[in-house]
Design an enzyme around this catalytic site. Structure first.
Site, PDB file in Angstrom:
ATOM      1  N   HIS A   1     -53.788  -3.034 -32.332  1.00  0.00           N
ATOM      2  CA  HIS A   1     -52.905  -2.427 -33.335  1.00  0.00           C
ATOM      3  C   HIS A   1     -53.743  -2.084 -34.562  1.00  0.00           C
ATOM      4  CE1 HIS A   1     -49.168  -3.784 -31.270  1.00  0.00           C
ATOM      5  NE2 HIS A   1     -49.970  -4.752 -30.848  1.00  0.00           N
TER       6      HIS A   1
ATOM      7  N   ASP B   1     -55.031  -7.796 -28.949  1.00  0.00           N
ATOM      8  CA  ASP B   1     -53.717  -7.724 -29.607  1.00  0.00           C
ATOM      9  C   ASP B   1     -53.856  -8.003 -31.095  1.00  0.00           C
ATOM     10  OD1 ASP B   1     -51.016  -7.195 -29.799  1.00  0.00           O
ATOM     11  OD2 ASP B   1     -50.384  -9.196 -29.207  1.00  0.00           O
TER      12      ASP B   1
ATOM     13  N   HIS C   1     -51.276  -9.136 -22.956  1.00  0.00           N
ATOM     14  CA  HIS C   1     -51.339 -10.440 -23.655  1.00  0.00           C
ATOM     15  C   HIS C   1     -50.585 -11.537 -22.917  1.00  0.00           C
ATOM     16  CE1 HIS C   1     -47.569  -8.793 -25.059  1.00  0.00           C
ATOM     17  NE2 HIS C   1     -48.098  -8.052 -25.995  1.00  0.00           N
TER      18      HIS C   1
ATOM     19  N   HIS D   1     -56.321  -3.602 -26.027  1.00  0.00           N
ATOM     20  CA  HIS D   1     -54.989  -3.771 -26.653  1.00  0.00           C
ATOM     21  C   HIS D   1     -55.188  -4.008 -28.148  1.00  0.00           C
ATOM     22  CE1 HIS D   1     -50.654  -5.314 -26.385  1.00  0.00           C
ATOM     23  NE2 HIS D   1     -50.964  -5.265 -27.677  1.00  0.00           N
TER      24      HIS D   1
ATOM     25  N   LYS E   1     -46.678   2.586 -23.191  1.00  0.00           N
ATOM     26  CA  LYS E   1     -46.383   1.184 -23.491  1.00  0.00           C
ATOM     27  C   LYS E   1     -44.879   0.957 -23.450  1.00  0.00           C
ATOM     28  CE  LYS E   1     -47.022  -3.035 -25.069  1.00  0.00           C
ATOM     29  NZ  LYS E   1     -47.590  -3.495 -26.304  1.00  0.00           N
TER      30      LYS E   1
ATOM     31  N   HIS F   1     -45.158  -5.079 -22.471  1.00  0.00           N
ATOM     32  CA  HIS F   1     -44.881  -6.299 -23.238  1.00  0.00           C
ATOM     33  C   HIS F   1     -43.881  -7.076 -22.381  1.00  0.00           C
ATOM     34  CE1 HIS F   1     -44.437  -8.683 -27.054  1.00  0.00           C
ATOM     35  NE2 HIS F   1     -43.495  -9.162 -26.275  1.00  0.00           N
TER      36      HIS F   1
HETATM   37  O1  DOR Z   1     -47.682 -10.705 -32.291  1.00  0.00           O
HETATM   38  C1  DOR Z   1     -47.478  -9.520 -32.061  1.00  0.00           C
HETATM   39  N1  DOR Z   1     -47.670  -8.568 -33.008  1.00  0.00           N
HETATM   40  N2  DOR Z   1     -47.036  -9.165 -30.857  1.00  0.00           N
HETATM   41  C2  DOR Z   1     -46.647  -7.918 -30.595  1.00  0.00           C
HETATM   42  O2  DOR Z   1     -46.225  -7.679 -29.492  1.00  0.00           O
HETATM   43  C3  DOR Z   1     -46.678  -6.873 -31.639  1.00  0.00           C
HETATM   44  C4  DOR Z   1     -47.632  -7.188 -32.678  1.00  0.00           C
HETATM   45  C5  DOR Z   1     -47.464  -6.339 -33.933  1.00  0.00           C
HETATM   46  O3  DOR Z   1     -47.386  -5.130 -33.817  1.00  0.00           O
HETATM   47  O4  DOR Z   1     -47.467  -6.900 -35.035  1.00  0.00           O
HETATM   48 ZN    ZN Z   2     -49.657  -5.837 -29.172  1.00  0.00          ZN
END
Ligand code: DOR
Ligand code: ZN
Length: 343
Positions: free
Chosen positions: A17, A246, A173, A15, A98, A135
Site C-alpha cells: 500500500h 502488506d 497476507h 503486496h 484485488k 483478502h
Molecule cells: O492491516 C491492513 N491494512 N490490512 C488491510 O487489509 C488493509 C491495510 C490498509 O490499507 O491499511
Molecule cells: Zn493489504
C-alpha cells in the site's frame, strides 16, 4: 563461521500500500530502496476501480522518479464487468484484480458483497490468466475476528476454486495454519503472500502487557501455533509462498486512537526484518527464493537484474519518521536489527 554479508537478486514486494498525494514521496522511496517491483493495492479513496484510474495512479507513482516498478491492480466491486477485466488486462499495466469482501478492512466499503456478484469478472480472469488477489476474511458480525480467515476458506475459497479450478489466485497476507495448509494442498495456480509481522509476532505481542496499536493489522495477528505454521511454510521452501509486506501506512494519530486503523508500516526495513526472522529460524538460505524468485515465477515475470547486499551490522529502526509533515511509527520502531542493506 557466521555469514557477514548476503547478496540477493533484488527482491519484489507482491503486496504493498503506497497511498496517494503528498505521502508518496515517503512511501515510494522507502520501498524503492529495497524492491524492484511492487504490486500496488487499489484501496484508495475513491478506490481504483477502472483502468483509467489505475493509469492515472501509476503516473503519480512514476512521477516520484524512483526505480520502483509499480504493478497495478484493479479493485473489484459488485459492478466490475467482464469488459472491465478485459480492458485492464489489455492495458499491460494492470496485472491483477484485488477482491476485498465489503467491510473487511481499510477502504473496503465498496468491495464485493457476495462472491456471485463477481462470477462474470472472475470467469474472465480465469480465461485470460489474470490473477485474483484475495483478502481472505469473512465479515459477518457474528463471526469471531480470529476465525474469519478459516471461515473464508471453508465458505468462500473452496467453492470458488471448485467453480473456477484454473483461476490463478493469491491468498494475500495469510495468517493461519489452515491457510498455509490450504495453499500447500492446492495446485500450482494458487500462491500466498506472507508479511513480516505475521512471521515475527502473534496475538500475545499485540495484547499482553497493553494494546500495541502499531501491531494491529488485518487479518489480525493470531495465536502462536498459527505464527509457527507460517514459519514452517516459509521453511518448507514451497515456491508458492512469497514475500508481500502488506506495508500499510497510517499516520500516528490514526493508529493511536480510540478506534485505531489497521496496518503496519514495514517498508522502511522490510527486507532486513525478513532477513532477521529467517536467520532466527535458521533458514537464511531460503530467503532469496522467497523474496526474489517465487513471486516472479508465480506472476510469470523475469527476475530482477540488479542485486542488493545486506551486511551484518547493528542498526536501530527509527522511533518515528516524517509522513508528509505528520508522524508515522514504522514496524518494530526502536528495535535493533542485525542486518542492514548496503546503500
Ligand atoms: O492491516 C491492513 N491494512 N490490512 C488491510 O487489509 C488493509 C491495510 C490498509 O490499507 O491499511
Ligand atoms: Zn493489504
Amino acid at each position: 563461521m557466521t555469514v557477514q554479508s548476503l547478496t540477493l537478486v533484488q527482491p519484489d514486494d507482491w503486496h504493498l500500500h503506497l497511498r496517494d498525494g503528498s505521502v508518496l514521496s515517503r512511501t515510494v522511496q522507502d520501498s524503492a530502496r529495497q524492491f524492484g517491483r511492487a504490486i500496488i493495492m487499489p484501496n484508495l479513496t475513491p478506490p481504483v476501480t477502472t483502468t483509467a484510474m489505475a493509469r492515472e495512479y501509476k503516473a503519480r507513482l512514476d512521477a516520484q522518479n524512483t526505480s520502483l516498478q509499480a504493478l497495478m491492480t484493479l479493485y473489484l466491486t459488485d459492478h466490475t464487468s467482464a469488459e472491465d477485466i478485459r480492458q485492464a488486462h489489455a492495458s499491460g499495466i494492470v496485472l491483477a484484480a484485488k477482491l476485498y469482501p465489503a467491510g473487511a478492512t481499510t477502504n473496503s466499503a465498496a468491495g464485493v458483497t457476495a462472491m456471485e456478484k463477481v462470477y462474470e469478472a472472475i470467469a474472465t480472469m480465469e480465461a485470460i490468466g489474470m490473477p485474483l488477489l484475495l483478502h481472505g476474511e469473512i465479515t459477518h458480525d457474528n463471526v469471531d475476528i480470529f476465525d474469519r480467515e478459516k471461515g473464508f476458506i471453508d465458505t468462500q475459497l473452496i467453492p470458488l476454486l471448485d467453480r473456477f479450478p484454473g483461476l490463478r489466485l493469491v491468498f494475500e497476507h495469510i495468517t493461519t495454519q489452515q491457510a498455509a495448509e490450504f495453499v500447500q494442498q492446492a495446485g500450482a495456480n494458487v500462491g500466498a503472500t506472507i508479511t513480516p509481522q505475521h512471521l515475527m509476532y502473534n496475538r500475545n505481542h499485540l495484547l499482553v502487557g497493553g494494546i500495541k496499536p502499531h501491531l494491529y493489522c488485518l487479518p489480525v495477528l493470531k495465536r502462536n501455533i498459527h505464527q509457527q505454521a507460517l514459519q514452517d511454510a516459509v521453511a518448507s521452501g514451497n515456491p508458492r509462498f512469497f514475500l508481500g509486506t502488506d506495508s500499510a501506512p497510517h499516520a500516528l494519530g490514526a493508529k493511536q486512537s480510540a478506534c485505531g486503523c489497521a496496518g503496519c508500516y514495514s517498508s522502511p526495513a522490510a527486507i532486513e526484518l525478513y532477513a532477521q526472522t529467517f536467520e532466527e529460524l535458521g533458514i537464511l538460505d531460503k530467503l532469496e527464493a522467497f523474496a526474489s524468485f517465487n513471486g516472479a515465477n508465480f506472476y510469470g515475470l523475469p527476475y530482477n537484474k540488479k542485486t542488493i547486499t545486506l551486511v551484518r551490522e547493528d542498526w536501530q529502526i527509527p522511533h518515528s519518521l516524517d509522513y508528509a509533515g505528520d508522524i508515522i511509527i514504522p514496524l518494530a520502531a526502536g528495535e535493533t536489527l542485525r542486518w542492514k542493506q548496503k546503500v
